[in-house]
Design an enzyme around this catalytic site. Structure first.
Site, short mmCIF file in Angstrom:
data_model
loop_
_atom_site.label_atom_id
_atom_site.label_comp_id
_atom_site.label_asym_id
_atom_site.label_seq_id
_atom_site.Cartn_x
_atom_site.Cartn_y
_atom_site.Cartn_z
N ASP A 62 84.49 -3.59 46.36
CA ASP A 62 84.69 -3.77 44.98
C ASP A 62 85.23 -5.19 43.88
OD1 ASP A 62 85.13 -1.82 41.87
OD2 ASP A 62 86.79 -2.12 42.57
N ASP A 69 82.78 -8.12 41.74
CA ASP A 69 83.13 -8.32 40.26
C ASP A 69 83.02 -10.30 40.35
OD1 ASP A 69 82.50 -6.00 39.57
OD2 ASP A 69 84.79 -6.66 37.30
N LYS A 119 91.20 -8.02 56.72
CA LYS A 119 92.71 -8.47 55.68
C LYS A 119 93.77 -8.37 57.21
CE LYS A 119 96.16 -11.00 53.27
NZ LYS A 119 96.07 -12.08 52.51
C1 IPM Z 1 81.86 0.07 40.90
C2 IPM Z 1 83.01 0.67 39.77
C3 IPM Z 1 83.86 1.55 40.60
C4 IPM Z 1 84.24 1.05 41.32
C5 IPM Z 1 84.41 2.37 39.27
C6 IPM Z 1 83.50 2.76 37.82
C7 IPM Z 1 84.88 3.59 39.65
O1 IPM Z 1 83.78 -1.09 39.26
O2 IPM Z 1 81.39 1.09 41.22
O3 IPM Z 1 82.35 -1.19 41.21
O4 IPM Z 1 85.47 0.94 41.91
O5 IPM Z 1 83.66 1.32 42.86
MG MG Z 2 84.17 -2.23 40.39
#
Ligand code: IPM
Ligand code: MG
Length: 370
Positions: free
Chosen positions: A254, A258, A198
């Site tokens: 992170d 996802d 960013k």
């Molecule tokens: C991941 C998870 C972890 C993170 C959590 C559970 C602490 O979301 O491994 O992506 O945020 O890194």
């Molecule tokens: Mg995560």
């Protein structure tokens, strides 16, 4: 292919919480089977992390557990977290155990490959024509950034108002090492890296971009691009095929990983490897899913694919990793699905049975290739 090895690999198994123990049990069956097939001697050691460790040791990662994992060649982890633990203070939360493990093993590069397997084209909520050529690798910096930056915490202002703060901080050497990792991984793939930051807003991102750009000439064959994180989030679901390797900091990685998970049909398909200076760790990207824990419903494929990554990165056995990946694909081609993978006419199976299907396919694949 099945040359003899005298080496023995020590693997610490940390099943953790929720569905962790079930998926890990299945992963271990595959680990043992494939190790035997490749004449690899294994020594498995079990320990606890997360809520399971809070119950046993009073903390989510005990010192003795950290000692043990540091002495092992690889760690296989299930998941941490769970409804029981929600109200605990941060240091006692299961997630704190995972963060302490990452930091304690100095696991600075988290590899999250996202590939759409042909039989799962319809499982993604995105249109098949969008996801069909997805084959990317997120390389997430895992021991720095806002997750670990100081100062952090809660305090009162002079006016008595409560406030909370975290600090996003990266040093040059932290960026250099993860950038080098991303470039070297790209050399084994399609030789393209996109660095995500960013830099239009954050000083830490400006430094990130500068350092990645400075390291780039060490890998002249690799093409480098830069994207702002908001744009990257959009591009990932608009045209995912444009990505090969994405390198980014802890928080952005992170979130983006996802998001990228939906491209593969289910987060239950996504494996990960975390590499560092004190060993390496393999875990499914999904969480502990307390709502389905203990019901033999969880998808074990992410864990099985994490075991494939263990063979590749911890034991240097690419062919063993490829064998596992081939067996997973074959099980899906046979129509077997766990309930997270939507499919018409699928043969729905539970965790254990899915493990059996993969083991069965492993048995069918001839040692000299397909
Ligand atoms: C991941 C998870 C972890 C993170 C959590 C559970 C602490 O979301 O491994 O992506 O945020 O890194
Ligand atoms: Mg995560």
């Amino acid at each position: 292919m099945s040359e003899n090895r005298n080496e023995e690999f020590r693997v610490t198994v940390l099943p953790g919480d929720g569905i962790g123990p079930e998926v890990v049990e299945t992963g271990v069956r595959v680990l043992e089977e494939v190790a035997q097939r490749f004449s690899v001697a294994l020594c498995l050691d079990y320990d606890d992390i997360g809520w399971a460790a809070v119950k046993r040791y009073g903390v989510p990662l005990a010192d003795e557990t950290l000692d043990r994992v540091r002495k092992s060649d690889a760690v296989l982890l299930g998941a941490v977290g769970g409804a029981e633990a929600e109200s605990k203070d941060f240091a006692l939360r299961p997630e704190a155990g995972l963060l302490a493990l990452r930091k304690g093993m100095d696991l600075y590069a988290n590899l999250r490959p996202v590939r759409i397997l042909a039989p799962l084209l319809d499982a993604s909520p995105l249109k098949p024509e969008i996801v069909k050529d997805t084959d990317l690798l997120v390389v997430r910096e895992l021991v720095g950034g806002i997750y670990f930056g100081e100062p952090r915490g809660r305090e009162r202002t002079e006016q008595g108002e409560e406030r909370a703060l975290n600090t996003m901080v990266y040093t040059v050497s932290q960026i250099e090492r993860v950038a080098r990792m991303a470039f070297s991984l790209a050399m084994e793939r399609r030789k393209r890296v996109v660095s995500v930051d960013k830099a239009n807003v954050l000083d830490v991102s400006l430094l990130w971009r500068e350092v990645v750009t400075r390291i780039h000439p060490e890998f002249p064959e690799v093409e480098l691009g830069h994207l702002y994180v908001d744009n990257c989030a959009m591009q990932l679901i608009r045209a995912p095929e444009q990505f090969d390797v994405i390198v980014t900091g802890n928080l952005f990685g992170d979130i983006l990983s996802d998001e990228a998970a939906v491209l593969a049909g289910s987060i239950g398909m996504l494996p990960s490897a975390s590499l560092g200076t004190q060993g390496s760790l393999y875990e499914p990207v999904h969480g502990s899913a307390p709502d389905i824990a203990g019901q033999d419903k969880a998808n074990p494929l992410a864990t099985i694919l994490s075991v494939a990554m263990m063979f590749r990165y911890a034991f240097g056995l690419k062919e063993a990793g490829a064998l596992i990946e081939q067996a997973v694909l074959a099980a899906l081609e046979q129509g077997f699905r766990t309930s997270d993978l939507r499919a018409e006419g699928a043969r729905f199976v539970g965790t254990k049975a899915m493990g059996d299907c993969v083991l069965d396919q492993i048995g069918r694949i001839r040692p000299d290739g397909p």
